[in-house]
Design an enzyme around this catalytic site. Structure first.
Site, PDB file in Angstrom:
ATOM      1  CE  LYS A  89     -18.069 -39.676  15.219  1.00 19.00           C
ATOM      2  NZ  LYS A  89     -16.987 -39.875  14.212  1.00 19.00           N
ATOM      3  NE  ARG A 108     -17.347 -33.177  13.468  1.00 19.65           N
ATOM      4  CZ  ARG A 108     -18.246 -33.960  12.883  1.00 19.65           C
ATOM      5  NH1 ARG A 108     -19.310 -34.366  13.527  1.00 19.65           N
ATOM      6  NH2 ARG A 108     -18.070 -34.361  11.649  1.00 19.65           N
ATOM      7  NE  ARG A 153     -17.895 -43.739   5.620  1.00 22.15           N
ATOM      8  CZ  ARG A 153     -18.000 -42.964   6.693  1.00 22.15           C
ATOM      9  NH1 ARG A 153     -18.269 -43.495   7.877  1.00 22.15           N
ATOM     10  NH2 ARG A 153     -17.787 -41.675   6.609  1.00 22.15           N
ATOM     11  NE  ARG A 166     -20.424 -39.060   4.688  1.00 24.07           N
ATOM     12  CZ  ARG A 166     -20.345 -38.956   6.010  1.00 24.07           C
ATOM     13  NH1 ARG A 166     -20.969 -39.832   6.780  1.00 24.07           N
ATOM     14  NH2 ARG A 166     -19.639 -38.009   6.580  1.00 24.07           N
ATOM     15  NE  ARG A 219     -15.539 -36.145   6.983  1.00 23.68           N
ATOM     16  CZ  ARG A 219     -16.044 -37.346   6.736  1.00 23.68           C
ATOM     17  NH1 ARG A 219     -15.741 -37.978   5.605  1.00 23.68           N
ATOM     18  NH2 ARG A 219     -16.823 -37.924   7.603  1.00 23.68           N
TER      19      ARG A 219
END
Ligand code: AMP
Length: 202
Positions: A14, A86, A118, A150, A161
């Site tokens: 995204k 969300r 990532r 992250r 998540r």
């Protein structure tokens, strides 16, 4: 001016698409994740309250996020929302009519694999991964900062998540049925982008 929402699981791409769309369409990319991470790095009152929630992968309370996004949307006409809404409650709080909701879909397996590779620049927020590796390993192309993972990309956080996504965010697909555009997030960044442009200009 287009008003777009990007929907999809964490790390579906995204953020990358939002940046490209923002350039191509001349409208701002508004990422609630970035807004919240900014509060944490500034050490603001809100930032201190939400640090642990962000790391765990749970959603920040609606009261905080809705206030933040309403303020950010003041004086904006067109925009690309990345990470908001969300859930259906948040969708109901959006003060403006939306043109398209773009669902970038990818399987949980693909997401877990992608996230493990990532890396992010803590200075400018640029994201690197298999598709877009940095020129020099471990360093940001733009400002030389050492790249980090992250905290919420750790395996236990990403699994959580994904659970939150399936439970709370996925129902938005049905909610926005009449505005929905579906794209396959397994394709390359450029292919996904072309597909989105084709569909929103059709
Ligand atoms: P993201 O960068 O979109 O993956 O968001 C990172 C984290 O920020 C999420 O796991 C949540 O903790 C928080 N967050 C981002 N957007 C929202 C939102 N709309 N509502 C609640 N929490 C959010």
């Amino acid at each position: 001016m287009k008003r777009l929402i990007l929907l999809g699981p964490p790390a579906a791409g995204k953020g990358s698409q939002a940046k490209k769309l923002s350039k191509a369409l001349g409208i701002p990319h508004i990422s609630t994740g970035d807004l919240l991470r900014e509060e944490v790095s500034k050490g603001s009152v809100i930032g201190k309250k939400i640090k642990k929630t962000l790391e765990s992968g749970d959603l920040v309370p609606d009261k905080i996020i809705v206030q933040l996004i309403k303020k950010r949307l003041e004086n904006e006409d067109g925009f690309i929302l990345d990470g908001f809404p969300r859930d259906i409650e948040q969708a109901k709080q959006l003060p403006l009519e939306i043109d398209h909701v773009i669902l970038i879909d990818a399987s949980d397996e693909k997401i877990i694999e992608r996230v493990s590779k990532r890396e992010i620049c803590p200075t400018c927020g640029r994201i690197y991964g298999v598709d877009v590796p940095p020129i020099r390993k471990g360093l940001c192309d733009d400002d030389n900062t050492p790249l980090i993972h992250r905290p919420d990309d750790r395996p236990e956080s990403i699994k959580h998540r994904l659970e939150v996504y399936h439970e709370k965010t996925q129902p938005l697909i049905k909610y926005y049925e009449d505005k929905l555009i579906r794209v396959n997030g397994d394709l390359s960044i450029d292919e996904v982008f072309k597909e989105i442009i084709k569909q929103i200009t059709a």
